[in-house]
Design a protein around this motif. Structure first.
Motif, PDB file in Angstrom:
ATOM      1  N   GLU A 102      -2.764 -17.652  -4.326  1.00 24.22           N
ATOM      2  CA  GLU A 102      -3.902 -17.174  -5.120  1.00 24.22           C
ATOM      3  C   GLU A 102      -4.126 -15.688  -4.945  1.00 24.22           C
ATOM      4  OE1 GLU A 102      -7.686 -19.074  -4.839  1.00 24.22           O
ATOM      5  OE2 GLU A 102      -6.774 -21.066  -4.825  1.00 24.22           O
ATOM      6  N   ILE A 103      -3.834 -15.213  -3.760  1.00 21.13           N
ATOM      7  CA  ILE A 103      -4.071 -13.790  -3.481  1.00 21.13           C
ATOM      8  C   ILE A 103      -3.198 -12.931  -4.386  1.00 21.13           C
ATOM      9  CG2 ILE A 103      -3.851 -11.967  -1.741  1.00 21.13           C
ATOM     10  CD1 ILE A 103      -4.513 -14.095   0.377  1.00 21.13           C
ATOM     11  N   CYS A 156       3.938 -12.224   0.856  1.00 19.00           N
ATOM     12  CA  CYS A 156       3.022 -11.483  -0.016  1.00 19.00           C
ATOM     13  C   CYS A 156       3.397 -10.003  -0.119  1.00 19.00           C
ATOM     14  CB  CYS A 156       1.589 -11.618   0.478  1.00 19.00           C
ATOM     15  SG  CYS A 156       0.968 -13.321   0.346  1.00 19.00           S
ATOM     16  N   TRP A 169       3.830  -7.777  -3.440  1.00 17.77           N
ATOM     17  CA  TRP A 169       3.003  -6.600  -3.756  1.00 17.77           C
ATOM     18  C   TRP A 169       3.884  -5.409  -4.121  1.00 17.77           C
ATOM     19  CZ3 TRP A 169      -0.229  -7.334   1.317  1.00 17.77           C
ATOM     20  CH2 TRP A 169      -1.089  -8.423   1.140  1.00 17.77           C
ATOM     21  N   ALA A 170       4.978  -5.274  -3.365  1.00 16.20           N
ATOM     22  CA  ALA A 170       5.853  -4.114  -3.585  1.00 16.20           C
ATOM     23  C   ALA A 170       6.523  -4.158  -4.955  1.00 16.20           C
ATOM     24  CB  ALA A 170       6.908  -4.051  -2.479  1.00 16.20           C
ATOM     25  N   GLN A 171       6.585  -5.370  -5.538  1.00 20.01           N
ATOM     26  CA  GLN A 171       7.303  -5.526  -6.809  1.00 20.01           C
ATOM     27  C   GLN A 171       6.391  -5.681  -8.021  1.00 20.01           C
ATOM     28  OE1 GLN A 171      10.513  -5.228  -6.988  1.00 20.01           O
ATOM     29  NE2 GLN A 171      10.838  -5.151  -4.764  1.00 20.01           N
ATOM     30  N   ILE A 172       5.081  -5.666  -7.783  1.00 22.55           N
ATOM     31  CA  ILE A 172       4.160  -6.023  -8.873  1.00 22.55           C
ATOM     32  C   ILE A 172       4.329  -5.147 -10.112  1.00 22.55           C
ATOM     33  CG2 ILE A 172       1.702  -5.818  -9.535  1.00 22.55           C
ATOM     34  CD1 ILE A 172       1.025  -7.548  -7.220  1.00 22.55           C
TER      35      ILE A 172
END
Lengths: 79, 216
Positions: free
Chosen positions: A36-37, A5, A9-12
């Motif tokens: 889902e997160i 995860c 997150w770092a690539q969103i």
């Protein structure tokens, strides 16, 4: 590559802007399929951007354009 | 690609307008600037943070663009050139304020932030499209953007509101492209975290869900 995860997150932001490599995009999408997160984070971030692009969210002050062009009119007449 | 063909046509049309203005048809400047009024205002607002000053700066920036149009060489896009002028105008305004008020900082923003007062929570089961129609969500987003630290508010405005690309935003702010991406990511994640209660469309898997975010 199996992403966790935190990697996702770092690539969103780059993922949303389509500025990740095709390989990374594929890895992220594979992760999103079962997480889902991360999917919720991606969706909510996208929603913020949709809302930001909606002209009703950030509005110009009433009469802004009229006053701007009046000022320009005076400038053009003088110069 | 239709979009890029349209963009090319628009930029050729713009180059034509600029040539005519410089050749003496100065009234065409009204037409040239019209598509960018919103961008200029929003850019100023992200820097000076109030309506009156943003409007003054926007007018000054547009007048400056007119006066210096002869210096525009067309190496950059007109929008990038104009955004650079807008950013400089806003920054100069802040510097003038700083001189007028010696205890204020170059970035008077951090540390002076108002307490965030959240709008009433919407039901988290609400589907996003309906949620996006809600007025209070737009208000919450405006507050959240207003309260971002200056460097993040400015990059978010240029990229996601003014819709400049990474290279254009980098040029306007005088920073490198990587810095644009890093700051934009951070800005978006701060907004996501702040607005998550309004935007969730699925139930959290665990109670600790939102506490696990890396930017918490």
């Amino acid at each position: 590559m199996e992403l966790n995860c935190k990697h996702v997150w770092a690539q969103i932001s780059d993922y949303i802007d389509d500025s990740v490599t095709p390989e990374l995009r594929e890895d992220i999408e594979r992760h999103l399929e079962h997480c889902e997160i991360c999917s919720a984070i991606l969706d909510s971030t996208r929603n913020i951007l949709v809302l930001t692009a909606d002209d009703r969210t950030f509005e110009l002050p009433g009469g802004f354009s009229k006053r701007l062009h009046e000022r320009l009119e005076r400038e053009l007449a003088a110069n | 690609m239709q979009a890029s063909a349209e963009a090319r046509a628009a930029s050729e049309r713009e180059a034509g307008l600029i040539a005519q203005i410089l050749a003496g048809r100065k009234e065409l400047f009204h037409e040239l600037i019209q598509p960018y009024e919103r961008m200029v205002y929003m850019t100023e607002f992200s820097i000076v943070r109030n309506d009156t000053d943003a409007e003054d700066c926007a007018q000054d920036a547009v007048v400056n663009a007119y006066r210096h149009l002869g210096k525009f060489r067309g190496e950059a896009k007109f929008s990038t050139w104009l955004a650079t002028i807008a950013v400089n105008e806003g920054r100069q305004h802040l510097r003038r304020l700083k001189r007028a008020k010696e205890d204020s900082l170059d970035e008077p923003i951090e540390g002076e932030e108002q307490e965030f007062t959240p709008a009433p929570l919407t039901d988290w089961r609400e589907i996003p499209l309906e949620a996006l129609e809600r007025k209070e969500l737009r208000e919450a987003l405006r507050s959240a953007v207003a309260e971002l630290p200056g460097i993040y508010r400015q990059i978010f405005t240029l990229r996601d509101l003014d819709e400049l690309n990474v290279a254009e935003a980098a040029a306007a702010l005088g920073i490198n492209e990587n810095m644009v991406k890093v700051r934009l990511h951070r800005a978006r994640m701060m907004l996501q975290k702040r607005l998550a209660p309004y935007l969730k469309n699925t139930a959290p898997a665990r109670k600790s869900f939102w506490r696990r975010m890396p930017w918490s």
